[in-house]
Design a protein around this motif. Structure first.
Motif, PDB file in Angstrom:
ATOM      1  N   GLU A  72       2.797  -3.701  -1.315  1.00  0.00           N
ATOM      2  CA  GLU A  72       2.975  -2.994  -2.583  1.00  0.00           C
ATOM      3  C   GLU A  72       2.056  -1.781  -2.647  1.00  0.00           C
ATOM      4  OE1 GLU A  72       2.476  -6.086  -5.479  1.00  0.00           O
ATOM      5  OE2 GLU A  72       4.498  -6.833  -5.110  1.00  0.00           O
ATOM      6  N   MET A  73       2.585  -0.695  -3.207  1.00  0.00           N
ATOM      7  CA  MET A  73       1.858   0.563  -3.315  1.00  0.00           C
ATOM      8  C   MET A  73       1.626   0.877  -4.785  1.00  0.00           C
ATOM      9  SD  MET A  73       4.069   2.800  -0.655  1.00  0.00           S
ATOM     10  CE  MET A  73       4.770   2.043   0.779  1.00  0.00           C
ATOM     11  N   GLU A  74       0.659   1.699  -5.051  1.00  0.00           N
ATOM     12  CA  GLU A  74       0.356   2.095  -6.433  1.00  0.00           C
ATOM     13  C   GLU A  74       1.106   3.363  -6.842  1.00  0.00           C
ATOM     14  OE1 GLU A  74      -1.403   0.405  -8.717  1.00  0.00           O
ATOM     15  OE2 GLU A  74      -1.483  -1.191  -7.233  1.00  0.00           O
ATOM     16  N   TRP A  75       2.079   3.782  -6.062  1.00  0.00           N
ATOM     17  CA  TRP A  75       2.808   5.012  -6.349  1.00  0.00           C
ATOM     18  C   TRP A  75       4.245   4.859  -5.894  1.00  0.00           C
ATOM     19  CZ3 TRP A  75      -0.853   4.367  -2.541  1.00  0.00           C
ATOM     20  CH2 TRP A  75      -0.399   4.455  -1.236  1.00  0.00           C
ATOM     21  N   LEU A  76       5.043   5.865  -6.209  1.00  0.00           N
ATOM     22  CA  LEU A  76       6.423   5.919  -5.725  1.00  0.00           C
ATOM     23  C   LEU A  76       6.439   6.596  -4.381  1.00  0.00           C
ATOM     24  CD1 LEU A  76       8.400   6.963  -8.899  1.00  0.00           C
ATOM     25  CD2 LEU A  76       8.560   4.799  -7.682  1.00  0.00           C
ATOM     26  N   ARG A  77       7.179   6.043  -3.465  1.00  0.00           N
ATOM     27  CA  ARG A  77       7.352   6.602  -2.133  1.00  0.00           C
ATOM     28  C   ARG A  77       8.746   7.189  -2.040  1.00  0.00           C
ATOM     29  NH1 ARG A  77       9.944   6.147   2.121  1.00  0.00           N
ATOM     30  NH2 ARG A  77       9.126   6.373   4.172  1.00  0.00           N
TER      31      ARG A  77
END
Length: 96
Positions: A72-77
């Motif tokens: 999981e990332m803290e931003w949109l990819r």
């Protein structure tokens, strides 16, 4: 577009992986280099969590569509792998 279906033509059965409002990009099959079966490997998909507004790569066992892992990332990819973005001279650019 919030699920993946694996359909077995011979047995006429299907397996579904889905999470509501989690939109997936085109899955890519990554074969196990030591695999013996046709579906021995993982499916990799770029995902968008439509509720949290975040992205994550998803890894599913290609045999049974059970989740192997995610990051999981803290931003949109960038969605999907066809328009991959890379850092070049301090700026992001994509394939054209």
């Amino acid at each position: 577009m919030d699920g993946i279906v694996k359909f077995d033509y011979q047995t006429q059965t299907s397996i579904i992986w889905e999470v509501e409002v989690h939109i997936l990009g085109e899955p890519i099959f990554v074969a196990n280099p030591e695999g013996k079966d046709e579906d021995d490997g993982v499916l990799l998909s770029a995902m968008l969590d439509g509720i949290q507004g975040k992205s994550y790569p998803l890894y599913l066992n290609a045999k049974d569509l059970k989740e192997v892992g995610r990051a999981e990332m803290e931003w949109l990819r960038a969605f999907g792998f066809h328009a991959a973005h890379v850092l070049r001279k301090g700026k992001y650019c994509g394939d054209t």
